[in-house]
Design a protein around this motif. Structure first.
Motif, short mmCIF file in Angstrom:
data_model
loop_
_atom_site.label_atom_id
_atom_site.label_comp_id
_atom_site.label_asym_id
_atom_site.label_seq_id
_atom_site.Cartn_x
_atom_site.Cartn_y
_atom_site.Cartn_z
N TYR A 27 2.43 8.84 18.07
CA TYR A 27 2.39 7.26 18.34
C TYR A 27 3.97 6.80 18.54
O TYR A 27 4.06 5.97 19.55
CB TYR A 27 2.11 6.76 16.95
N ALA A 28 4.90 7.20 17.95
CA ALA A 28 6.59 6.84 18.17
C ALA A 28 6.73 7.28 19.48
O ALA A 28 7.53 6.55 20.32
CB ALA A 28 7.19 7.51 17.18
N LEU A 29 6.20 8.33 20.09
CA LEU A 29 6.40 8.68 21.56
C LEU A 29 6.22 7.79 22.56
O LEU A 29 6.88 7.50 23.38
CB LEU A 29 5.88 10.07 21.65
N VAL A 30 4.71 7.25 22.37
CA VAL A 30 4.13 6.42 23.16
C VAL A 30 5.09 5.34 23.30
O VAL A 30 5.46 4.66 24.37
CB VAL A 30 2.71 5.98 23.01
N CYS A 31 5.38 4.81 22.24
CA CYS A 31 6.30 3.42 21.87
C CYS A 31 7.74 3.61 22.64
O CYS A 31 8.12 2.60 23.39
CB CYS A 31 6.48 3.20 20.57
N ALA A 32 8.25 4.78 22.49
CA ALA A 32 9.45 5.01 23.13
C ALA A 32 9.40 5.21 24.47
O ALA A 32 10.13 4.53 25.37
CB ALA A 32 10.17 6.34 22.56
N LEU A 33 8.35 5.72 25.12
CA LEU A 33 8.18 5.91 26.54
C LEU A 33 8.00 4.32 27.12
O LEU A 33 8.52 4.25 28.31
CB LEU A 33 6.85 6.66 26.84
N VAL A 98 12.33 -6.98 25.10
CA VAL A 98 11.78 -6.10 26.32
C VAL A 98 10.91 -6.88 27.21
O VAL A 98 11.12 -6.47 28.51
CB VAL A 98 10.78 -4.98 25.74
N ALA A 99 9.94 -7.61 26.88
CA ALA A 99 9.09 -8.44 27.92
C ALA A 99 9.97 -9.52 28.62
O ALA A 99 9.97 -9.47 29.81
CB ALA A 99 8.17 -9.24 27.10
N LEU A 100 11.04 -10.01 27.89
CA LEU A 100 12.04 -10.75 28.95
C LEU A 100 12.87 -10.08 29.87
O LEU A 100 13.17 -10.60 31.08
CB LEU A 100 13.05 -11.82 27.82
N PRO A 196 7.66 -1.87 39.02
CA PRO A 196 7.55 -1.44 37.58
C PRO A 196 7.66 -2.52 36.72
O PRO A 196 7.06 -2.51 35.68
CB PRO A 196 8.67 -0.47 37.32
N PRO A 197 8.45 -3.84 36.79
CA PRO A 197 8.53 -4.83 35.71
C PRO A 197 7.22 -5.17 35.28
O PRO A 197 7.27 -5.82 34.13
CB PRO A 197 9.59 -5.64 36.27
N LEU A 198 6.38 -5.36 36.33
CA LEU A 198 4.93 -5.95 36.14
C LEU A 198 4.34 -5.26 35.03
O LEU A 198 3.74 -5.82 34.23
CB LEU A 198 4.23 -6.24 37.46
N PHE A 199 4.26 -4.02 35.19
CA PHE A 199 3.70 -3.06 34.08
C PHE A 199 4.28 -2.99 32.97
O PHE A 199 3.62 -3.14 31.78
CB PHE A 199 3.39 -1.73 34.62
N LEU A 200 5.69 -3.12 32.79
CA LEU A 200 6.28 -3.09 31.44
C LEU A 200 6.26 -4.45 31.05
O LEU A 200 6.03 -4.46 29.66
CB LEU A 200 7.96 -2.98 31.70
N ALA A 201 6.00 -5.58 31.46
CA ALA A 201 5.74 -6.96 30.68
C ALA A 201 4.55 -6.89 30.08
O ALA A 201 4.36 -7.48 28.92
CB ALA A 201 5.82 -8.14 31.74
N VAL A 202 3.44 -6.49 30.78
CA VAL A 202 2.15 -6.26 30.03
C VAL A 202 2.07 -5.55 28.87
O VAL A 202 1.49 -5.72 28.06
CB VAL A 202 1.26 -5.80 31.24
N LEU A 206 1.00 -6.33 25.24
CA LEU A 206 -0.30 -5.94 24.64
C LEU A 206 -0.34 -4.62 23.67
O LEU A 206 -0.96 -4.42 22.92
CB LEU A 206 -1.21 -5.74 25.85
N ALA A 207 0.68 -3.52 24.04
CA ALA A 207 0.56 -2.42 23.55
C ALA A 207 1.83 -2.13 22.48
O ALA A 207 1.51 -1.64 21.70
CB ALA A 207 0.56 -1.59 24.58
N MET A 208 3.02 -2.57 22.90
CA MET A 208 3.99 -2.22 22.03
C MET A 208 3.93 -2.83 20.45
O MET A 208 4.07 -4.32 20.51
CB MET A 208 5.44 -2.39 22.63
N PRO A 209 4.46 -2.35 19.20
CA PRO A 209 4.38 -2.96 18.00
C PRO A 209 5.74 -3.33 17.81
O PRO A 209 6.83 -2.79 18.60
CB PRO A 209 4.15 -1.90 17.07
N GLU A 210 6.06 -4.43 16.95
CA GLU A 210 7.58 -4.54 16.56
C GLU A 210 8.04 -3.73 15.45
O GLU A 210 7.28 -2.87 15.06
CB GLU A 210 7.63 -6.22 15.87
#
Length: 490
Positions: A27-33, A98-100, A196-202, A206-210
């Motif tokens: 889970y931490a790996l997914v967040c880091a990626l 990150v979203a900004l 790529p920024p479009l995907f990162l913003a979403v 939606l997916a990254m925890p604080e």
């Protein structure tokens, strides 16, 4: 902490952190990626001008002097972004920052690609530069706080790998699009960076925890516990450690008439904070003083200097540099938590200094095939050596050693200085080699890299295997008895 640890902070590794659960580490790996997508976009924006600059000059009539300012100014703009990112991370949260940054990357790439003159290019680079400053701060801070102690070295290396992958992708795009009409080629090279920024913003929304530390710092321990429970075993123990660290930081601030974070870092630092900031700022200066920005931004000019005249051959050699840099960056992923940070930094600085000396010799020789081959090989060796230590490890190290209450702003200050140094190199390289010669310029970079080796050997304690709270204690204790620099590194 053991007495020996306090007396020999440069040498000791500390007690190993408890093992994390396999699912939590995943889970931490997914967040880091996801956070590291910021670094991929940063790398693409950083490297794309290397190949695009020639076509920008031909299409818009930009001079060498204007080009130096355009490229260097991007790093100055990122200084603003890195300073603002620390404040944004603390107020809005790591995830929203990150979203900004993703939104700004998208806007900057679009404006630059559509530019019809020098002023519009500068406007686009202004937005992209601020986004780069955000990206450099938020990804390391987010990952340092989301990662379990046992895998922090592995996960903290991912942003640098992502950044190098972005640079490589930009070189490949430059090579692939070079044969298109001039007016179209450079616009596509730069415009691709808006995707790529479009995907990162979403993903950020939606997916990254604080991060748990930010949640605790803002009075939301229950949410922090839920995040910790998904990442590793012993969530309650880790939550208690974080809460204790936050309370200690709050009590220190209260005991000093509540000074602001900036005041604590810049005006009235404690001995421990001063030592931390010296380590961070020194590493950031030396990372750029070695001349890596010159190789990333101006490699085609260096290769042309030794007689490589074909555009395809020059861009192909540049792609080779990007590939070597990206492959080599994987090594710290597996060795940073085994060998430690200090040995990797020392080996990296030594390899870079030797490569720069050979590079200087090759560009001083007559333009022959062996001089060209030696130049490309030395440049590749320099990039590989940089990626083994001074590329990823300084960001890992800086994000680890800052106390929680100072982490976001401290990272922002270090990144700002890094951007200033990058701007100095980017804005002066052409003028520098015209004045001192190409060989003399690389000899200067070699001398500065040797100074970096001395700095690492003399000033940096090892952080391998310690929790963030233990590292803070390490720097608190380091001033009590400084170890001999002549001791053997473990």
């Amino acid at each position: 902490m053991k007495k020996e640890d306090l007396e020999s902070p440069l040498l000791s590794d500390g007690d190993p952190a408890p093992a994390d659960s396999e699912g939590g580490s995943g889970y931490a790996l997914v967040c880091a990626l996801l956070a590291s997508l910021t670094s991929i976009i940063f790398g693409y924006n950083r490297g794309v001008m290397s190949g695009a600059q020639k076509y920008v000059q031909e299409d818009l009539g930009v001079t060498d002097g204007q080009l130096e300012v355009l490229i260097g100014a991007t790093s100055i703009y990122s200084l603003v972004g890195s300073l603002a990112a620390g404040w944004t991370c603390d107020r809005a949260g790591r995830r929203r920052a990150v979203a900004l940054s993703a939104a700004m990357f998208l806007a900057g790439s679009a404006v630059t690609a559509a530019a019809n003159g020098y002023a519009a290019l500068m406007a686009g680079q202004l937005v992209s530069g601020v986004a780069c400053g955000f990206g450099l701060v938020v990804a390391p801070v987010y990952i340092a706080e989301i990662a379990p102690a046992s895998s922090r070295g592995f996960l903290s290396s991912i942003p640098e790998i992502a950044s190098n992958s972005g640079i490589l992708l930009s070189y490949i795009a430059d090579f692939a699009l070079a044969d298109l009409p001039t007016m179209l080629s450079w616009r596509l090279m730069i415009g691709i960076g808006a995707v790529p920024p479009l995907f990162l913003a979403v993903a950020a929304v939606l997916a990254m925890p604080e991060t748990p530390r930010w949640l605790v710092l803002h009075g939301r321990p229950d949410e922090a516990r839920r995040v910790l429970a998904r990442m590793a075993g012993g969530a309650d123990r880790r939550l208690q450690e974080i809460v204790a660290s936050v309370r200690e930081a709050s009590s220190k601030s209260a005991g000093e008439s509540s000074p602001g974070v900036w005041r604590e870092i810049l005006l009235r630092p404690t001995p421990a904070v001063r030592r931390v900031m010296v380590a961070i700022l020194g590493l950031q200066v030396f990372q750029q003083a070695c001349g890596v920005a010159a190789m990333i931004l101006y490699a085609p000019r260096v290769f042309s200097h030794v007689g490589i005249t074909s555009d395809r051959a020059v861009l192909g050699a540049t792609v080779l540099l990007g590939a070597v840099k990206t492959v080599a960056i994987v090594v710290p992923l597996f060795l940073a938590d085994r060998l430690g940070r200090r040995p990797m930094l020392l080996a990296s600085a030594g390899g870079m200094a030797a490569s720069l000396l050979v590079l200087g010799f090759s560009v001083r020789a007559a333009a022959t095939w062996w001089a060209a081959a030696t130049c490309v090989a030395a440049a590749a060796a320099f990039m590989a050596s940089f990626s083994l230590g001074f590329g990823p490890v300084i960001w890992m190290y800086a994000s680890e050693i800052l106390p929680l209450r100072l982490r976001a702003q401290g990272t922002g200050i270090g990144t700002a200085l890094n951007r200033v140094m990058s701007a100095v190199v980017g804005m002066t390289f052409i003028s520098m080699y015209e004045a001192a010669g190409m060989a003399g310029t690389f000899y200067i970079f070699a001398a500065l890299t040797a100074a970096a080796w001395v700095f690492v050997y003399s000033c940096l304690p090892e952080t391998k295997g310690r929790s963030l709270e233990e590292i803070e204690e390490l720097f608190d204790a380091a001033g009590a008895k400084k170890p001999s620099p002549g001791a053997t590194v473990s």
